[in-house]
Design an enzyme around this catalytic site. Structure first.
Site, PDB file in Angstrom:
ATOM      1  N   ASP A  29      18.111-181.781 -49.436  1.00 53.55           N
ATOM      2  CA  ASP A  29      19.106-181.967 -48.385  1.00 53.55           C
ATOM      3  C   ASP A  29      18.493-182.850 -47.315  1.00 53.55           C
ATOM      4  O   ASP A  29      17.268-182.908 -47.166  1.00 53.55           O
ATOM      5  CB  ASP A  29      19.479-180.622 -47.760  1.00 53.55           C
ATOM      6  N   HIS A  82      13.223-181.147 -55.031  1.00 59.18           N
ATOM      7  CA  HIS A  82      13.333-181.104 -56.484  1.00 59.18           C
ATOM      8  C   HIS A  82      13.036-182.476 -57.081  1.00 59.18           C
ATOM      9  O   HIS A  82      12.929-183.477 -56.365  1.00 59.18           O
ATOM     10  CB  HIS A  82      14.743-180.653 -56.887  1.00 59.18           C
ATOM     11  N   SER A 106      11.117-181.964 -42.837  1.00 61.22           N
ATOM     12  CA  SER A 106      10.173-183.084 -42.841  1.00 61.22           C
ATOM     13  C   SER A 106      10.831-184.304 -43.482  1.00 61.22           C
ATOM     14  O   SER A 106      12.007-184.538 -43.262  1.00 61.22           O
ATOM     15  CB  SER A 106       8.882-182.705 -43.564  1.00 61.22           C
TER      16      SER A 106
END
Length: 362
Positions: free
Chosen positions: A144, A220, A331
């Protein structure tokens, strides 16, 4: 004779200013001032007013670096591990949810009392169908976040935000030996960028994704690829929010980061997890030897680890959408990869994106 005697110490012993204290105070104050400036810029951008780029000078960067962000990040990490009393969990997590706009409807466990500490709450898992992985496009978003920049890499320079660049070689470090990446050896004299492109007719592309504190903190695999090598750069832990990325040139090269390199069906592929303030902990699930935000490090140093060995000739195979790692807080993820010239991004700078959604395809 009735007067009382007072024993006083020299003023220098009572109130002694040490250089470290001065640097922390001034650096912290300046960091707060920059936060306010970033807020003003965000408000102008929301109104559609373009703000000219104003880069920090060397002394401003040095002043910002004087703030002990690594120490503060380690302290924050320990605080996150403290188990909260059951009665305190809901008010603490509710405040965080309200502040950063967290959508708990997507969480696998919505009951706030389930999370024993802040660390567990930050690393919460999502419901299985909350992030469907796009099967049509070849590269998906690994997390995200917000798209800061994307496009072709040109002249060995990469844009961290519009108008602010950093060196490709400084960011990735010296080229990994070709025998580890199964690539053909590039002719001598070629630029660093040309050395990474292994197939004729291909180009080098990049995409920068900023994860805010309220975003899902795991990342991911963005495509089907094989990870052959890990390079860990200890470094600063400055904020990587868009305002600071617009202000400090080569911000991502200053900060601690973990560079994973390997190959996919079109050649070179890399994913870099960039650390930030309060994000000293970067975890890669298949790499138990990785330890980030150590108390001390040598400036400009890095350490390498190869996933290719006598027992494993191929490296670590990753499938698109597979769990890869996690941050302790928000981050940045930077993708740099090789692809044919007809590769196209399906993005707009500044847009919000979720893990599993398409980044681009051929």
């Amino acid at each position: 004779t009735e007067r009382k005697k007072f024993h006083t110490a020299p003023v220098g012993q009572v109130f002694r200013l040490r250089p470290f204290h001065v640097l922390v105070a001034t650096g912290g104050g300046y960091a707060g001032y920059r936060k306010y400036e970033d807020y003003k810029v965000e408000q102008l951008e929301k109104r559609g007013i373009e703000v000219p780029v104003k880069l920090a000078s060397e002394w401003e960067v040095a002043l910002y670096k004087s703030v002990p962000t690594r120490l503060l990040s380690r302290a924050w990490g320990r605080l996150n591990q403290v188990e909260l009393p059951t009665w305190l969990r809901k008010p603490v997590y509710s405040l965080y949810i309200w502040t950063f706009g967290v959508n708990m409807k997507e969480a696998a466990v919505e009951d706030l009392h389930h999370y024993r500490n802040l660390s567990e709450f930050f690393r919460r898992k999502l419901k299985p169908q909350a992030r469907p992985v796009c099967g049509v496009h070849s590269v998906i978003s690994p997390s995200d976040g917000k798209i800061l920049n994307f496009g072709q890499v040109k002249n060995c320079e990469v844009e961290q935000v519009k108008g602010v660049t950093y060196s490709l070689e400084s960011f990735l470090g010296p080229r990994v030996p070709t025998e580890e990446l199964h690539f053909s050896r590039a002719p001598a004299g070629h630029s660093f960028q040309q050395q990474l492109v292994t197939k004729e007719g291909n180009e080098l592309y990049h995409c920068v994704i900023y994860l805010a504190p309220g975003d899902y903190h795991c990342f991911h695999s963005p495509t089907d690829w094989t990870v052959s090598h890990r390079r860990h750069f200890p470094g600063s832990l400055m904020s990587v929010n868009p305002g600071v990325a617009r202000w400090i040139k080569e911000l991502f090269c200053h900060n601690e980061r973990v560079v994973l390199t390997g190959d996919w069906k079109h050649g070179f592929f890399s994913l870099t997890a960039v650390g930030a303030t309060n994000v000293g902990s970067i975890r890669i699930y298949f790499d138990q030897d990785l330890h980030t935000n150590s108390p001390s490090y040598s400036k400009g140093s890095y350490n390498d680890y190869s996933f290719i060995s006598n027992n494993n000739k191929e490296g670590i195979p990753m499938r698109k959408g597979e769990h890869l790692g996690e941050f302790n807080l928000g981050s940045t993820i930077v993708l740099i990869f090789e692809a044919p010239k007809d590769f196209r991004f399906n993005l707009k700078a500044g847009q919000k994106i979720r893990f599993g959604e398409a980044l681009g395809s051929l």
